[in-house]
Write a protein that holds these residues in place. Structure first.
Motif, PDB file in Angstrom:
ATOM      1  N   GLN A 196      26.988  16.857   7.024  1.00 48.49           N
ATOM      2  CA  GLN A 196      26.954  17.819   5.763  1.00 48.49           C
ATOM      3  C   GLN A 196      27.348  16.665   4.940  1.00 48.49           C
ATOM      4  OE1 GLN A 196      25.202  20.168   4.484  1.00 48.49           O
ATOM      5  NE2 GLN A 196      24.899  21.468   6.505  1.00 48.49           N
ATOM      6  N   ALA A 197      27.454  16.772   3.684  1.00 47.59           N
ATOM      7  CA  ALA A 197      28.216  15.833   2.635  1.00 47.59           C
ATOM      8  C   ALA A 197      29.565  15.899   2.811  1.00 47.59           C
ATOM      9  CB  ALA A 197      27.764  16.090   1.251  1.00 47.59           C
ATOM     10  N   ARG A 198      30.197  14.887   2.429  1.00 39.71           N
ATOM     11  CA  ARG A 198      31.779  14.779   2.577  1.00 39.71           C
ATOM     12  C   ARG A 198      32.191  16.034   1.802  1.00 39.71           C
ATOM     13  NH1 ARG A 198      35.285   9.501   2.081  1.00 39.71           N
ATOM     14  NH2 ARG A 198      34.211   9.184   3.956  1.00 39.71           N
ATOM     15  N   GLY A 199      33.162  16.663   2.317  1.00 36.47           N
ATOM     16  CA  GLY A 199      33.946  17.723   1.287  1.00 36.47           C
ATOM     17  C   GLY A 199      33.417  19.085   1.844  1.00 36.47           C
ATOM     18  N   TYR A 200      32.446  19.101   2.637  1.00 35.89           N
ATOM     19  CA  TYR A 200      31.729  20.351   3.123  1.00 35.89           C
ATOM     20  C   TYR A 200      32.473  21.204   4.012  1.00 35.89           C
ATOM     21  CZ  TYR A 200      28.229  23.581   4.504  1.00 35.89           C
ATOM     22  OH  TYR A 200      27.277  24.730   4.676  1.00 35.89           O
ATOM     23  N   TYR A 201      33.327  20.660   4.774  1.00 32.77           N
ATOM     24  CA  TYR A 201      34.109  21.253   5.631  1.00 32.77           C
ATOM     25  C   TYR A 201      35.416  21.112   5.380  1.00 32.77           C
ATOM     26  CZ  TYR A 201      30.030  20.881   8.996  1.00 32.77           C
ATOM     27  OH  TYR A 201      28.604  21.124   9.261  1.00 32.77           O
ATOM     28  N   THR A 202      36.202  22.487   5.554  1.00 29.33           N
ATOM     29  CA  THR A 202      37.539  22.182   5.467  1.00 29.33           C
ATOM     30  C   THR A 202      38.210  22.834   6.726  1.00 29.33           C
ATOM     31  OG1 THR A 202      37.501  24.511   4.510  1.00 29.33           O
ATOM     32  CG2 THR A 202      38.061  22.687   3.135  1.00 29.33           C
ATOM     33  N   GLU A 203      39.456  22.433   7.199  1.00 32.64           N
ATOM     34  CA  GLU A 203      40.044  22.686   8.523  1.00 32.64           C
ATOM     35  C   GLU A 203      41.603  23.508   8.085  1.00 32.64           C
ATOM     36  OE1 GLU A 203      42.574  19.580  10.181  1.00 32.64           O
ATOM     37  OE2 GLU A 203      41.315  18.543   9.405  1.00 32.64           O
ATOM     38  N   TYR A 204      41.604  24.438   9.151  1.00 31.66           N
ATOM     39  CA  TYR A 204      42.849  25.208   9.164  1.00 31.66           C
ATOM     40  C   TYR A 204      43.354  25.535  10.571  1.00 31.66           C
ATOM     41  CZ  TYR A 204      40.399  26.641   5.022  1.00 31.66           C
ATOM     42  OH  TYR A 204      39.499  26.748   3.869  1.00 31.66           O
ATOM     43  N   THR A 205      44.647  25.322  10.422  1.00 25.89           N
ATOM     44  CA  THR A 205      45.575  25.164  11.633  1.00 25.89           C
ATOM     45  C   THR A 205      45.589  26.630  12.395  1.00 25.89           C
ATOM     46  OG1 THR A 205      46.937  23.607  10.921  1.00 25.89           O
ATOM     47  CG2 THR A 205      47.823  24.811  12.838  1.00 25.89           C
ATOM     48  N   VAL A 206      45.278  26.982  13.799  1.00 25.77           N
ATOM     49  CA  VAL A 206      45.501  28.104  14.382  1.00 25.77           C
ATOM     50  C   VAL A 206      46.756  27.989  15.283  1.00 25.77           C
ATOM     51  CG1 VAL A 206      44.624  29.606  16.124  1.00 25.77           C
ATOM     52  CG2 VAL A 206      43.069  28.655  14.725  1.00 25.77           C
ATOM     53  N   PRO A 207      47.815  28.616  14.952  1.00 22.55           N
ATOM     54  CA  PRO A 207      48.957  28.436  15.832  1.00 22.55           C
ATOM     55  C   PRO A 207      48.956  28.523  17.356  1.00 22.55           C
ATOM     56  CG  PRO A 207      49.421  29.908  14.000  1.00 22.55           C
ATOM     57  CD  PRO A 207      48.020  29.709  13.787  1.00 22.55           C
ATOM     58  N   THR A 208      49.637  27.747  17.876  1.00 23.58           N
ATOM     59  CA  THR A 208      49.705  27.675  19.471  1.00 23.58           C
ATOM     60  C   THR A 208      51.071  28.251  19.661  1.00 23.58           C
ATOM     61  OG1 THR A 208      48.107  25.790  19.512  1.00 23.58           O
ATOM     62  CG2 THR A 208      49.267  26.490  21.419  1.00 23.58           C
ATOM     63  N   PRO A 209      50.931  29.447  20.435  1.00 23.85           N
ATOM     64  CA  PRO A 209      52.453  29.886  20.990  1.00 23.85           C
ATOM     65  C   PRO A 209      53.201  28.985  21.857  1.00 23.85           C
ATOM     66  CG  PRO A 209      50.687  31.586  21.151  1.00 23.85           C
ATOM     67  CD  PRO A 209      50.158  30.415  21.067  1.00 23.85           C
ATOM     68  N   GLY A 210      54.677  28.577  21.376  1.00 15.84           N
ATOM     69  CA  GLY A 210      55.212  27.853  21.977  1.00 15.84           C
ATOM     70  C   GLY A 210      55.319  26.291  21.606  1.00 15.84           C
ATOM     71  N   ALA A 211      54.185  25.921  20.885  1.00 11.25           N
ATOM     72  CA  ALA A 211      54.030  24.568  20.614  1.00 11.25           C
ATOM     73  C   ALA A 211      55.116  24.424  19.547  1.00 11.25           C
ATOM     74  CB  ALA A 211      52.695  24.159  19.881  1.00 11.25           C
ATOM     75  N   ARG A 212      55.612  23.047  19.353  1.00  7.10           N
ATOM     76  CA  ARG A 212      56.661  22.391  18.387  1.00  7.10           C
ATOM     77  C   ARG A 212      55.794  21.900  17.486  1.00  7.10           C
ATOM     78  NH1 ARG A 212      62.058  21.087  21.143  1.00  7.10           N
ATOM     79  NH2 ARG A 212      61.952  22.941  22.674  1.00  7.10           N
ATOM     80  N   ASN A 213      54.646  21.754  17.140  1.00  7.47           N
ATOM     81  CA  ASN A 213      53.767  21.011  16.231  1.00  7.47           C
ATOM     82  C   ASN A 213      52.879  22.160  15.913  1.00  7.47           C
ATOM     83  OD1 ASN A 213      52.152  20.677  18.274  1.00  7.47           O
ATOM     84  ND2 ASN A 213      52.619  18.541  18.520  1.00  7.47           N
ATOM     85  N   ARG A 214      51.689  21.589  15.264  1.00  9.00           N
ATOM     86  CA  ARG A 214      50.410  22.013  14.860  1.00  9.00           C
ATOM     87  C   ARG A 214      49.622  22.477  15.873  1.00  9.00           C
ATOM     88  NH1 ARG A 214      47.354  19.170  10.578  1.00  9.00           N
ATOM     89  NH2 ARG A 214      46.103  21.045  10.500  1.00  9.00           N
ATOM     90  N   GLY A 215      49.868  21.800  16.966  1.00 11.51           N
ATOM     91  CA  GLY A 215      48.756  22.362  18.372  1.00 11.51           C
ATOM     92  C   GLY A 215      47.446  21.768  18.037  1.00 11.51           C
ATOM     93  N   ALA A 216      46.798  22.055  19.002  1.00  7.79           N
ATOM     94  CA  ALA A 216      45.285  21.518  18.764  1.00  7.79           C
ATOM     95  C   ALA A 216      44.355  22.511  18.444  1.00  7.79           C
ATOM     96  CB  ALA A 216      44.951  21.073  20.546  1.00  7.79           C
ATOM     97  N   ARG A 217      44.754  23.730  18.093  1.00  6.78           N
ATOM     98  CA  ARG A 217      43.764  24.601  18.021  1.00  6.78           C
ATOM     99  C   ARG A 217      43.304  24.690  16.244  1.00  6.78           C
ATOM    100  NH1 ARG A 217      45.302  30.035  21.006  1.00  6.78           N
ATOM    101  NH2 ARG A 217      46.979  29.995  19.390  1.00  6.78           N
ATOM    102  N   ARG A 218      41.981  24.790  15.888  1.00  9.14           N
ATOM    103  CA  ARG A 218      41.732  24.599  14.523  1.00  9.14           C
ATOM    104  C   ARG A 218      40.474  25.717  14.289  1.00  9.14           C
ATOM    105  NH1 ARG A 218      45.657  21.887  15.044  1.00  9.14           N
ATOM    106  NH2 ARG A 218      46.204  19.884  13.978  1.00  9.14           N
ATOM    107  N   ILE A 219      40.500  25.985  13.123  1.00 11.66           N
ATOM    108  CA  ILE A 219      39.013  26.618  12.606  1.00 11.66           C
ATOM    109  C   ILE A 219      38.618  25.710  11.535  1.00 11.66           C
ATOM    110  CG2 ILE A 219      38.217  28.544  11.339  1.00 11.66           C
ATOM    111  CD1 ILE A 219      39.940  30.390  12.978  1.00 11.66           C
ATOM    112  N   VAL A 220      37.406  25.449  11.593  1.00 12.98           N
ATOM    113  CA  VAL A 220      36.823  24.567  10.594  1.00 12.98           C
ATOM    114  C   VAL A 220      35.812  25.540   9.879  1.00 12.98           C
ATOM    115  CG1 VAL A 220      35.278  22.592  10.106  1.00 12.98           C
ATOM    116  CG2 VAL A 220      37.113  22.446  11.943  1.00 12.98           C
ATOM    117  N   ALA A 221      35.813  25.502   8.706  1.00 17.61           N
ATOM    118  CA  ALA A 221      34.948  26.365   7.653  1.00 17.61           C
ATOM    119  C   ALA A 221      33.919  25.334   6.834  1.00 17.61           C
ATOM    120  CB  ALA A 221      35.691  27.162   6.881  1.00 17.61           C
ATOM    121  N   GLY A 222      32.874  25.590   6.896  1.00 20.73           N
ATOM    122  CA  GLY A 222      31.628  25.248   5.928  1.00 20.73           C
ATOM    123  C   GLY A 222      31.781  25.958   4.466  1.00 20.73           C
TER     124      GLY A 222
END
Length: 130
Positions: free
Chosen positions: A76-102
């Motif tokens: 898709q064109a640039r700017g079409y997708y946005t990303e959101y952090t899915v918390p990972t229990p026990g992680a000290r940073n943002r972790g690896a889990r995300r939801i990407v929305a179009g």
């Protein structure tokens, strides 16, 4: 029918099937699999609900543009997708889990119904089915 013609037709039929499924050589990248929203981790279901409500979001990087550099999602064109952090229990940073929305047909990730989940920091995606 000769052996060569039969082999050609068989190969042609397989190529047409791949094209129809969008996973053949003509596709720009593999299409993501799917996951039922009810089968997501509870943290992902919560983030999905926040996206639909337009926030609030926990992380400052939530809602930023996702560039799809891996080309695992439909191009898709640039700017079409946005990303959101899915918390990972026990992680000290943002972790690896995300939801990407179009933006979908509505132009708004909150109402588009176009969501993907990744548990491995963009190495793979599954389209969220509601």
């Amino acid at each position: 029918m000769s052996w060569t013609l039969g082999r050609f037709l068989r190969g042609f039929a397989i190529a047409l099937l791949w094209l129809a499924l969008g996973t053949g050589a003509w596709a720009r990248g593999p299409l993501p699999g799917t996951v039922d929203a009810r089968d997501l981790p509870p943290e992902a279901r919560q983030v999905l609900a926040q996206i639909r409500q337009g926030g609030p979001f926990r992380h400052a990087r939530d809602g930023v543009t996702f560039y799809n550099r891996e080309r695992l999602l439909p191009v898709q064109a640039r700017g079409y997708y946005t990303e959101y952090t899915v918390p990972t229990p026990g992680a000290r940073n943002r972790g690896a889990r995300r939801i990407v929305a179009g933006k979908g047909d509505t132009g708004n990730p909150a109402t588009s119904g176009e969501y993907w989940y990744t548990a491995d920091h963009y190495a793979s995606f599954r389209r969220i089915q509601e």
